[in-house]
Motif scaffolding. Sequence first.
Motif, mmCIF file in Angstrom:
data_model
loop_
_atom_site.group_PDB
_atom_site.id
_atom_site.type_symbol
_atom_site.label_atom_id
_atom_site.label_comp_id
_atom_site.label_asym_id
_atom_site.label_seq_id
_atom_site.Cartn_x
_atom_site.Cartn_y
_atom_site.Cartn_z
ATOM 1 N N UNK A 172 0.678 -1.154 0.122
ATOM 2 C CA UNK A 172 -0.027 0.005 0.028
ATOM 3 C C UNK A 172 0.840 1.238 0.158
ATOM 4 N N UNK A 173 0.035 2.476 0.094
ATOM 5 C CA UNK A 173 0.904 3.621 0.109
ATOM 6 C C UNK A 173 1.486 4.139 -1.038
ATOM 7 N N UNK A 174 1.597 3.475 -2.259
ATOM 8 C CA UNK A 174 2.261 3.709 -3.437
ATOM 9 C C UNK A 174 3.719 3.857 -3.325
ATOM 10 N N UNK A 175 4.414 3.013 -2.467
ATOM 11 C CA UNK A 175 5.633 2.637 -1.941
ATOM 12 C C UNK A 175 6.316 2.299 -3.145
ATOM 13 N N UNK A 176 5.520 1.503 -3.983
ATOM 14 C CA UNK A 176 6.383 0.859 -5.189
ATOM 15 C C UNK A 176 6.618 2.118 -6.362
ATOM 16 N N UNK A 177 6.012 3.425 -5.972
ATOM 17 C CA UNK A 177 6.592 4.458 -6.873
ATOM 18 C C UNK A 177 7.891 5.090 -6.688
ATOM 19 N N UNK A 178 8.647 4.532 -5.290
ATOM 20 C CA UNK A 178 9.673 4.922 -4.836
ATOM 21 C C UNK A 178 10.985 4.171 -5.937
ATOM 22 N N UNK A 179 10.551 3.273 -6.918
ATOM 23 C CA UNK A 179 11.339 2.363 -7.547
ATOM 24 C C UNK A 179 11.152 2.712 -9.037
ATOM 25 N N UNK A 180 12.295 2.894 -9.683
ATOM 26 C CA UNK A 180 12.371 3.119 -11.118
ATOM 27 C C UNK A 180 11.794 1.959 -11.899
ATOM 28 N N UNK A 181 11.465 1.957 -13.123
ATOM 29 C CA UNK A 181 10.578 0.913 -13.975
ATOM 30 C C UNK A 181 11.578 -0.479 -13.804
ATOM 31 N N UNK A 182 12.770 -0.414 -14.022
ATOM 32 C CA UNK A 182 13.551 -1.755 -13.846
ATOM 33 C C UNK A 182 13.098 -2.289 -12.316
ATOM 34 N N UNK A 183 13.653 -1.367 -11.211
ATOM 35 C CA UNK A 183 13.196 -1.910 -9.925
ATOM 36 C C UNK A 183 11.764 -2.383 -9.719
ATOM 37 N N UNK A 184 10.967 -1.796 -10.227
ATOM 38 C CA UNK A 184 9.537 -2.383 -10.333
ATOM 39 C C UNK A 184 9.351 -3.578 -10.917
ATOM 40 N N UNK A 185 9.862 -3.783 -12.133
ATOM 41 C CA UNK A 185 9.835 -5.093 -12.502
ATOM 42 C C UNK A 185 10.420 -6.251 -11.918
ATOM 43 N N UNK A 187 10.939 -6.372 -8.286
ATOM 44 C CA UNK A 187 10.107 -6.405 -7.191
ATOM 45 C C UNK A 187 8.660 -7.143 -7.591
ATOM 46 N N UNK A 188 8.126 -6.712 -8.781
ATOM 47 C CA UNK A 188 6.941 -7.542 -8.803
ATOM 48 C C UNK A 188 7.184 -9.045 -9.313
ATOM 49 N N UNK A 189 8.322 -9.060 -10.103
ATOM 50 C CA UNK A 189 8.633 -10.630 -10.348
ATOM 51 C C UNK A 189 8.750 -11.474 -9.234
ATOM 52 N N UNK A 307 2.597 -3.802 -16.406
ATOM 53 C CA UNK A 307 3.714 -4.087 -15.406
ATOM 54 C C UNK A 307 3.473 -5.378 -14.688
ATOM 55 N N UNK A 308 2.049 -5.558 -14.245
ATOM 56 C CA UNK A 308 1.669 -6.643 -13.507
ATOM 57 C C UNK A 308 1.791 -7.872 -14.604
ATOM 58 N N UNK A 309 1.224 -7.595 -15.873
ATOM 59 C CA UNK A 309 1.134 -8.750 -16.624
ATOM 60 C C UNK A 309 2.660 -9.291 -16.846
ATOM 61 N N UNK A 310 3.431 -8.322 -17.046
ATOM 62 C CA UNK A 310 4.860 -8.679 -17.488
ATOM 63 C C UNK A 310 5.302 -9.499 -16.249
ATOM 64 N N UNK A 311 4.831 -9.304 -15.084
ATOM 65 C CA UNK A 311 5.518 -9.998 -13.859
ATOM 66 C C UNK A 311 4.516 -11.574 -13.749
ATOM 67 N N UNK A 312 3.551 -11.592 -14.690
ATOM 68 C CA UNK A 312 2.795 -12.930 -14.607
ATOM 69 C C UNK A 312 1.674 -12.792 -13.754
ATOM 70 N N UNK A 313 1.107 -11.601 -13.538
ATOM 71 C CA UNK A 313 -0.002 -11.256 -12.824
ATOM 72 C C UNK A 313 -1.459 -10.947 -13.865
ATOM 73 N N UNK A 314 -2.523 -11.211 -13.267
ATOM 74 C CA UNK A 314 -3.757 -10.830 -14.127
ATOM 75 C C UNK A 314 -4.547 -9.702 -13.244
ATOM 76 N N UNK A 315 -4.590 -8.545 -13.706
ATOM 77 C CA UNK A 315 -5.276 -7.606 -13.004
ATOM 78 C C UNK A 315 -6.607 -7.592 -13.367
ATOM 79 N N UNK A 316 -7.483 -7.726 -12.268
ATOM 80 C CA UNK A 316 -9.024 -8.217 -12.417
ATOM 81 C C UNK A 316 -9.953 -7.040 -11.708
#
Length: 333
Positions: A172-185, A187-189, A307-316
């Motif tokens: 929560x909290x949009x903490x994932x926004x503290x990461x750049x795109x590579x870092x988010x990829x 973490x989500x993976x 970004x979720x799909x790239x990590x193998x997650x389905x946004x519902x």
Amino acid sequence: MNTAVGEALPVVVEVHLGPDEMNDALRADARRGLTATPKVLSPLWFYDEVGCQLFDEITRLDEYYPTRREREILEAHAADIAAATTAATLVELGSGTSEKTRLLLDALAEAGCLRSFVPFDCAETTLRAAADAVADEYPGTMVQAVVGDFARHLPVLPQVRSGPGRRMVAFLGSTIGNLDPAGRAVMLAEIAGGLRPGDSLLLGCDLVKDIARLEAAYNDARGVTAAFNLNVLSALNRQLGADFDPGGFEHVAFFETTHERIEMRLRSLRRQEVRVSGLGLDLVFGAGEDMRTEISTKFRPATVRAEMAAAGLELRHVWTDAASDFGLFLAFK
């Protein structure tokens, strides 16, 4: 609040990040960032005792909407989240005091599926206090706290399970926004890699909106965010034997349009020489030179989905507040 009658179960705490390891990580980060061009620091340096107090004050500022908007969504849709996930285990990344998370815990308990809670944070003292409070407030719920660092210890989470049932990871909290795109990829993976089919990720994201409102949230009229940013220098002075002059820097925060993110920086007001004794570094800051202290990415729903799909997650499911300032995104493995 959950009102079940029963006896609190003993809290289990796994410590994967002790004070010495945390100190070593901060020192390595400081050395790497202070010798980079341009200079940069991890947001972890914000959260000493003073910084935590200042951030708590920030969350209550008129200009700073994310905390209020996310809570609004949780109040409106926690029951929907519980119904969609039927999660027996709730894992919270960057749990802190787990204050907002009680809305999810209440909904899961009301749905009759809550069995265990796994708060994950790097601040051991805060984590232990929050874990004990949740165990008392939710009798019969197993609480297994994990002291760790996102960058290194997410792989231990799949090992923390309390019997059968689905798991939901809440970030929560949009903490994932503290990461750049590579870092988010990355973490989500890693999060997705620890989920089983049917498990889910609930991700809080601050959304792209009017630039003036975004910048106002990080340049509040009372100067609390500026004090929070400048406190980094006091933390470096205390922990690394540095001799930064906080009065020689100013707080700068602006929306960077290419990456759609707020960048927080400290700008040197004059040419300065700084000694960091604990690292054996002698630094020079030119007049007007910036040191970046944080990024806070703002998201579009299509970006989150991709970004979720790239990590193998389905946004519902996607829920927003009434003003569409903030979003909660629920994806499944």
